[in-house]
Design an enzyme around this catalytic site. Structure first.
Site, mmCIF file in Angstrom:
data_model
loop_
_atom_site.group_PDB
_atom_site.id
_atom_site.type_symbol
_atom_site.label_atom_id
_atom_site.label_comp_id
_atom_site.label_asym_id
_atom_site.label_seq_id
_atom_site.Cartn_x
_atom_site.Cartn_y
_atom_site.Cartn_z
ATOM 1 N N ASP A 37 0.871 -1.178 0.000
ATOM 2 C CA ASP A 37 0.000 0.000 0.000
ATOM 3 C C ASP A 37 0.908 1.228 0.000
ATOM 4 N N LEU A 39 -0.207 4.137 0.968
ATOM 5 C CA LEU A 39 -0.785 4.978 2.029
ATOM 6 C C LEU A 39 -1.316 6.310 1.499
ATOM 7 N N ASP A 64 4.093 1.399 -4.230
ATOM 8 C CA ASP A 64 3.063 1.776 -5.197
ATOM 9 C C ASP A 64 2.932 0.662 -6.236
ATOM 10 N N SER A 130 -17.094 -2.917 -9.048
ATOM 11 C CA SER A 130 -18.132 -2.121 -8.380
ATOM 12 C C SER A 130 -19.434 -2.212 -9.139
ATOM 13 N N TYR A 154 -13.946 7.208 -12.880
ATOM 14 C CA TYR A 154 -13.789 6.115 -11.923
ATOM 15 C C TYR A 154 -14.484 4.851 -12.450
ATOM 16 N N LYS A 158 -13.035 0.923 -13.718
ATOM 17 C CA LYS A 158 -13.493 -0.407 -13.264
ATOM 18 C C LYS A 158 -13.893 -1.252 -14.465
ATOM 19 N N ASN A 203 -17.879 11.497 1.067
ATOM 20 C CA ASN A 203 -18.790 11.548 -0.082
ATOM 21 C C ASN A 203 -19.955 10.590 0.122
ATOM 22 N N LEU A 205 -22.717 7.962 2.077
ATOM 23 C CA LEU A 205 -23.755 8.204 3.077
ATOM 24 C C LEU A 205 -23.369 7.778 4.501
ATOM 25 N N GLY A 299 -25.495 12.252 -11.434
ATOM 26 C CA GLY A 299 -24.951 10.903 -11.630
ATOM 27 C C GLY A 299 -25.635 9.852 -10.771
ATOM 28 N N ASP A 300 -26.453 10.283 -9.778
ATOM 29 C CA ASP A 300 -27.124 9.300 -8.907
ATOM 30 C C ASP A 300 -28.297 8.638 -9.629
HETATM 31 P P1 NAD Z 1 -9.530 2.802 0.316
HETATM 32 O O1 NAD Z 1 -9.147 4.067 -0.343
HETATM 33 O O2 NAD Z 1 -9.838 2.826 1.770
HETATM 34 O O3 NAD Z 1 -8.408 1.693 0.069
HETATM 35 C C1 NAD Z 1 -7.617 1.652 -1.082
HETATM 36 C C2 NAD Z 1 -6.181 1.530 -0.636
HETATM 37 O O4 NAD Z 1 -5.335 1.476 -1.792
HETATM 38 C C3 NAD Z 1 -5.697 2.710 0.215
HETATM 39 O O5 NAD Z 1 -5.083 2.218 1.379
HETATM 40 C C4 NAD Z 1 -4.690 3.432 -0.685
HETATM 41 O O6 NAD Z 1 -3.659 4.029 0.072
HETATM 42 C C5 NAD Z 1 -4.206 2.286 -1.560
HETATM 43 N N1 NAD Z 1 -3.711 2.699 -2.885
HETATM 44 C C6 NAD Z 1 -4.312 3.503 -3.788
HETATM 45 N N2 NAD Z 1 -3.546 3.613 -4.885
HETATM 46 C C7 NAD Z 1 -2.452 2.837 -4.679
HETATM 47 C C8 NAD Z 1 -1.304 2.536 -5.443
HETATM 48 N N3 NAD Z 1 -1.113 3.076 -6.658
HETATM 49 N N4 NAD Z 1 -0.371 1.707 -4.924
HETATM 50 C C9 NAD Z 1 -0.536 1.171 -3.688
HETATM 51 N N5 NAD Z 1 -1.603 1.425 -2.919
HETATM 52 C C10 NAD Z 1 -2.550 2.255 -3.406
HETATM 53 O O7 NAD Z 1 -10.767 2.213 -0.510
HETATM 54 P P2 NAD Z 1 -11.712 0.977 -0.179
HETATM 55 O O8 NAD Z 1 -13.063 1.517 0.120
HETATM 56 O O9 NAD Z 1 -11.057 0.066 0.771
HETATM 57 O O10 NAD Z 1 -11.806 0.316 -1.620
HETATM 58 C C11 NAD Z 1 -10.983 -0.771 -2.014
HETATM 59 C C12 NAD Z 1 -11.302 -1.127 -3.450
HETATM 60 O O11 NAD Z 1 -12.684 -1.451 -3.573
HETATM 61 C C13 NAD Z 1 -11.043 0.007 -4.441
HETATM 62 O O12 NAD Z 1 -10.498 -0.546 -5.615
HETATM 63 C C14 NAD Z 1 -12.417 0.566 -4.701
HETATM 64 O O13 NAD Z 1 -12.524 1.152 -5.983
HETATM 65 C C15 NAD Z 1 -13.272 -0.699 -4.616
HETATM 66 N N6 NAD Z 1 -14.664 -0.406 -4.280
HETATM 67 C C16 NAD Z 1 -14.938 0.281 -3.131
HETATM 68 C C17 NAD Z 1 -16.252 0.583 -2.825
HETATM 69 C C18 NAD Z 1 -16.593 1.360 -1.580
HETATM 70 O O14 NAD Z 1 -17.718 1.852 -1.456
HETATM 71 N N7 NAD Z 1 -15.711 1.492 -0.605
HETATM 72 C C19 NAD Z 1 -17.287 0.187 -3.689
HETATM 73 C C20 NAD Z 1 -16.966 -0.535 -4.840
HETATM 74 C C21 NAD Z 1 -15.632 -0.828 -5.120
HETATM 75 C C1 UD1 Z 2 -21.285 6.287 -4.827
HETATM 76 C C2 UD1 Z 2 -20.717 6.515 -6.210
HETATM 77 C C3 UD1 Z 2 -20.413 5.142 -6.845
HETATM 78 C C4 UD1 Z 2 -19.438 4.375 -5.964
HETATM 79 C C5 UD1 Z 2 -20.039 4.241 -4.552
HETATM 80 C C6 UD1 Z 2 -19.108 3.565 -3.581
HETATM 81 C C7 UD1 Z 2 -21.626 8.628 -7.053
HETATM 82 C C8 UD1 Z 2 -22.535 9.255 -8.032
HETATM 83 N N1 UD1 Z 2 -21.667 7.283 -6.992
HETATM 84 O O1 UD1 Z 2 -22.406 5.455 -4.947
HETATM 85 O O2 UD1 Z 2 -19.850 5.303 -8.132
HETATM 86 O O3 UD1 Z 2 -19.210 3.082 -6.498
HETATM 87 O O4 UD1 Z 2 -20.353 5.563 -4.036
HETATM 88 O O5 UD1 Z 2 -17.968 4.355 -3.329
HETATM 89 O O6 UD1 Z 2 -20.875 9.298 -6.358
HETATM 90 N N2 UD1 Z 2 -26.526 10.433 -0.101
HETATM 91 C C9 UD1 Z 2 -27.111 11.543 0.501
HETATM 92 N N3 UD1 Z 2 -26.299 12.410 1.172
HETATM 93 C C10 UD1 Z 2 -24.949 12.235 1.277
HETATM 94 C C11 UD1 Z 2 -24.362 11.103 0.657
HETATM 95 C C12 UD1 Z 2 -25.180 10.234 -0.037
HETATM 96 O O7 UD1 Z 2 -28.323 11.729 0.429
HETATM 97 O O8 UD1 Z 2 -24.260 13.080 1.896
HETATM 98 C C13 UD1 Z 2 -27.402 9.470 -0.799
HETATM 99 C C14 UD1 Z 2 -27.086 9.300 -2.279
HETATM 100 O O9 UD1 Z 2 -27.802 10.213 -3.055
HETATM 101 C C15 UD1 Z 2 -27.526 7.848 -2.501
HETATM 102 C C16 UD1 Z 2 -27.246 7.167 -1.158
HETATM 103 O O10 UD1 Z 2 -27.192 8.217 -0.197
HETATM 104 O O11 UD1 Z 2 -28.901 7.774 -2.743
HETATM 105 C C17 UD1 Z 2 -25.912 6.412 -1.128
HETATM 106 O O12 UD1 Z 2 -24.876 7.276 -1.556
HETATM 107 P P1 UD1 Z 2 -23.337 6.816 -1.538
HETATM 108 O O13 UD1 Z 2 -23.005 6.255 -0.209
HETATM 109 O O14 UD1 Z 2 -22.521 7.969 -2.034
HETATM 110 O O15 UD1 Z 2 -23.266 5.600 -2.570
HETATM 111 P P2 UD1 Z 2 -23.707 5.516 -4.120
HETATM 112 O O16 UD1 Z 2 -24.500 6.703 -4.518
HETATM 113 O O17 UD1 Z 2 -24.357 4.203 -4.307
#
Ligand code: NAD
Ligand code: UD1
Length: 345
Positions: A37, A39, A64, A130, A154, A158, A203, A205, A299-300
């Protein structure tokens, strides 16, 4: 330090939110764990917390995934049998502002990783995809045959990674690749020692609500209450992070049967509205969450939830924890560490 009788797994992004929970499950399931990682969105305090929770050591390499030499060195130094690939950038809004950073980290980084894997003869990979790949489809529940699309950089990263991994598998069917499409991972480890720790104002919820509950933010903005959903607010498929990472262990078992490329949704199949989440959080925390209705977020979609039947049947995986449990665990983490790992370290 590592037990030579246990298989070794490389966890990229293992210091992050989902990756750190994955490391706990792996260590508790008798794997050796190597984390790489850089970080950029996490703290090494999470890696220390994982070792405290499990009372087991892991190997942490600060590096990295875009650094080919570093990856090759990791594969030379450890008998890695499989890779769980979480490293990447994940903020949709930021991806519109810095698309090249997203393409570099998520696409080039993953290409680098699979090149090092191929050189080392390690061809087992689980990729964090995702539900964003279902784009703006209104056909929820989504099953894995739903047409894919992307509406932001983003999401495109994916989708492109999914596509080039499919091409890679077609060119060399010895690869064992699992593409896991996460719905909305939330919650935290029940120990309250690790959890989601957004760098800035959240960002998403659940971390936003948690920060309102702990008094760091004044109120929640609900992005739209005029969607065609039961209460007008957006509906999503929230899945407990511990359930989610257990799905990865099941995916690895599935890959062990024979080489394949498999795609699975990881979601509960149950959609909840923003107001459902607010009310569940209030119930378990005993704290009132003030909110204001705001404009829809660009985008939602109105609703997004999984058809998890394929993962249920093929992986023998289904989510166990309900929404209240997700809120309870998110709240415990936030309450213990209001400033996240900055306070924990
Ligand atoms: P996160 O940001 O907490 O974890 C990602 C980690 O990757 C971090 O520790 C960051 O420091 C590390 N990282 C980023 N770029 C790097 C690089 N070039 N080299 C080495 N390390 C690097 O995110 P997360 O929520 O744990 O998500 C993990 C994965 O799941 C991501 O690929 C994300 O796109 C995917 N994902 C997350 C969600 C979500 O809602 N959290 C939803 C769908 C998919
Ligand atoms: C968002 C991303 C999606 C990503 C996912 C996980 C967008 C448009 N979509 O999805 O690409 O894979 O996060 O990281 O950013 N909400 C509020 N107030 C807030 C935050 C969210 O009302 O402050 C609402 C949103 O409109 C949505 C729900 O809560 O209806 C969930 O939002 P969120 O947690 O951001 O997830 P996604 O929208 O599913």
């Amino acid at each position: 330090m590592n037990d030579t009788n246990k298989p070794t797994i490389l966890v990229t992004g293992g210091a992050g939110y989902i990756g750190s929970h994955m490391c706990v499950e792996l260590l508790q399931s008798e794997f050796n764990v190597v984390v790489v990682d850089n970080l950029c969105n996490s703290s090494s305090a999470s890696v220390e917390a994982v070792q405290r929770i499990t009372q087991k050591p892991l190997t942490f390499v600060e590096g990295d995934i875009c650094d080919q030499n570093k990856l090759d060195e990791i594969f030379r130094s450890h008998p890695i049998e499989g890779v769980l690939h979480f490293a990447g950038l994940k903020a949709v809004g930021e991806s519109n502002e810095k698309p090249l950073a997203y393409y570099k980290n998520n696409i080039y980084g993953t290409m680098n990783l699979v090149e090092s894997m191929a050189r080392a003869g390690c061809k087992t990979l689980v990729f964090s995809s995702s539900a964003t790949v279902y784009g703006t489809s209104e056909n929820a529940p989504f099953n894995e045959t739903e047409p894919t699309s992307a509406t932001n950089p983003y999401g495109r990263t994916k989708l492109m990674v999914e596509q080039f991994l499919q091409d890679l598998h077609a060119s060399d069917p010895e690869w064992r690749i699992s593409l896991l499409r996460y719905f909305n991972p939330v919650g935290a480890h029940p120990s309250g020692e690790i959890g989601e720790d957004p760098n800035q104002i959240p960002n998403n919820l659940m971390p936003y609500i948690s920060q309102v509950a702990v008094g760091k933010l004044p109120h929640l903005n609900i992005f739209g209450d005029d969607y065609p959903t039961p209460d007008g607010t957006g509906v999503r498929d929230y899945v407990h992070v511990v359930d989610l990472v257990r799905g990865h262990l099941k995916a690895m078992e599935h890959l062990a049967d024979e080489p394949k490329l498999a795609i699975h949704n990881l979601g509960t199949g149950q959609g909840y509205s923003v107001l459902d989440v607010v009310h569940a959080f209030e119930k378990v925390s005993g704290v009132k969450i003030p909110y204001k209705i705001a404009e829809r977020r660009p985008g939602d979609v109105a609703q997004s939830f999984a058809d998890p039947a394929k993962a249920n049947e093929e992986l023998d995986w289904s989510a166990e924890y309900d929404l209240e449990r997700m809120c309870e665990d998110a709240w415990r983490w936030q309450h213990n560490f209001p400033d996240g790992f900055a306070k924990a370290s």
